[in-house]
Design an enzyme around this catalytic site. Structure first.
Site, PDB file in Angstrom:
ATOM      1  N   SER A 145       0.994  -1.161   0.105  1.00 20.67           N
ATOM      2  CA  SER A 145      -0.134  -0.021   0.031  1.00 20.67           C
ATOM      3  C   SER A 145       0.855   1.197  -0.064  1.00 20.67           C
ATOM      4  O   SER A 145       2.021   1.345   0.519  1.00 20.67           O
ATOM      5  CB  SER A 145      -0.750   0.108   1.207  1.00 20.67           C
ATOM      6  N   TYR A 158      -2.825   0.005   9.738  1.00 19.34           N
ATOM      7  CA  TYR A 158      -2.810  -0.634   8.325  1.00 19.34           C
ATOM      8  C   TYR A 158      -1.359  -0.131   7.764  1.00 19.34           C
ATOM      9  O   TYR A 158      -0.775  -1.030   7.321  1.00 19.34           O
ATOM     10  CB  TYR A 158      -3.921  -0.048   7.840  1.00 19.34           C
ATOM     11  N   ALA A 160       1.510   0.355   9.377  1.00 18.98           N
ATOM     12  CA  ALA A 160       2.607  -0.367   9.986  1.00 18.98           C
ATOM     13  C   ALA A 160       2.737  -1.786   9.370  1.00 18.98           C
ATOM     14  O   ALA A 160       3.780  -2.414   8.998  1.00 18.98           O
ATOM     15  CB  ALA A 160       2.411  -0.369  11.541  1.00 18.98           C
ATOM     16  N   SER A 161       1.584  -2.423   9.125  1.00 18.37           N
ATOM     17  CA  SER A 161       1.434  -3.783   8.881  1.00 18.37           C
ATOM     18  C   SER A 161       2.004  -3.614   7.190  1.00 18.37           C
ATOM     19  O   SER A 161       2.729  -4.740   6.876  1.00 18.37           O
ATOM     20  CB  SER A 161       0.068  -4.278   8.815  1.00 18.37           C
ATOM     21  N   LYS A 162       1.617  -2.659   6.423  1.00 16.37           N
ATOM     22  CA  LYS A 162       1.889  -2.664   5.143  1.00 16.37           C
ATOM     23  C   LYS A 162       3.360  -2.369   5.071  1.00 16.37           C
ATOM     24  O   LYS A 162       4.137  -3.139   4.098  1.00 16.37           O
ATOM     25  CB  LYS A 162       1.138  -1.811   4.259  1.00 16.37           C
ATOM     26  N   THR A 192     -12.850  -0.554  -4.305  1.00 12.62           N
ATOM     27  CA  THR A 192     -13.252  -1.874  -4.035  1.00 12.62           C
ATOM     28  C   THR A 192     -13.911  -1.741  -2.696  1.00 12.62           C
ATOM     29  O   THR A 192     -14.034  -0.894  -1.840  1.00 12.62           O
ATOM     30  CB  THR A 192     -12.475  -2.866  -3.947  1.00 12.62           C
TER      31      THR A 192
END
Length: 266
Positions: A145, A158, A160-162, A192
């Protein structure tokens, strides 16, 4: 070394591709377009995602729960029984949340975002890499992302996870070279059902607009930051992903391909 077919820069016909998260917005488009291009595809996703969004024509539709190690192992066993060896795995599975300040973010939501986006990518890699061709034609792609490198307020979990996915992919690229290429495709904001929390999370098959998700004023601010002045649609992300799966990308590994309409300029 694979020969480059300059009339066809995507995967060669017969390429065996596993798409994890294959029934969400980007995943379903990728599964369908890859099959249309002649690839053999197994689209894996949760039972809920398959039921909500429907089976995809021309591909093998099968279940996986990336939160469950046993489910991932079972899915890998199913693929092994069908093909023995695969050419590529694409990890699309992901979940996000509406903007929430970090100090207000519930730890259980933080854990789930990281479990799906990062831990799931790790477990899938362990399960499926043993099946990937080691003849120099194998490929892994992780969907990242833009917020991994340009994190906005409210999306700390989000983002940090990506960011973790990007670092993870670089490490795996070094470990698997030169036999398997490993890359990340990092989309910008894409229209989406993911904008409502991710496919398979109970939203059902629905079209999500930027206006309805962000609100008109915030949506217009975001559009003003994108050079193309629009959000992405799934095919915008799928096309470069298919390129990375093909021999035209045979000298690309350990990289992050940003597909965001000019929202982020490295």
């Amino acid at each position: 070394m694979e020969e480059i077919d300059f009339a066809r820069l995507g995967p060669a016909k017969g390429t065996k591709v596993v798409v994890i998260g294959g029934h969400g917005g980007i995943g379903a488009a990728l599964s369908s377009r890859a099959a249309e291009a002649g690839a053999e595809v197994v689209a894996l996703d949760t039972r809920r995602a398959i039921e909500e969004n429907g089976e995809i024509a021309g591909v093998v539709n099968a279940e996986i729960d990336v939160l469950d190690e046993a489910s991932i192992a079972a899915a890998a066993a199913t693929v092994r029984e069908r093909w023995g060896e695969i050419d590529a795995m694409v990890y699309v599975s992901g979940v996000g949340d509406p903007d929430t300040p970090t100090l207000d973010y519930p730890v259980e939501r933080w854990d789930k975002v990281h479990a799906v986006n990062l831990r799931g990518a790790f477990l899938a890699t362990q399960a499926f890499v043993p099946l990937v061709s080691k003849k120099g034609t194998g490929s892994l792609i992780f969907i990242g992302s833009t917020v991994a490198v340009q994190p906005p307020p409210g999306l700390s979990a989000y983002s940090a996870s990506k960011a973790g996915v990007v670092a993870f992919a670089k490490s795996v690229a070094k470990e698997l070279a030169p036999d398997v290429r490993v890359n990340v495709v990092s989309p910008g904001i894409t229209e989406t059902a993911f904008l409502a929390g991710g496919s398979g999370q109970g939203q059902g098959p629905q079209e999500i607009s930027g206006e309805s998700w962000f609100g008109e004023e915030a949506y217009q601010r975001r559009l003003a930051m994108i050079l193309q002045r629009r959000l992405a649609n799934p095919d915008d992300i799928v096309a470069p992903t298919l390129f990375l799966l093909g021999p035209g990308a045979r000298y690309i590994t350990g990289q992050t391909l940003h597909v965001n309409g000019g929202l982020y300029l490295p």
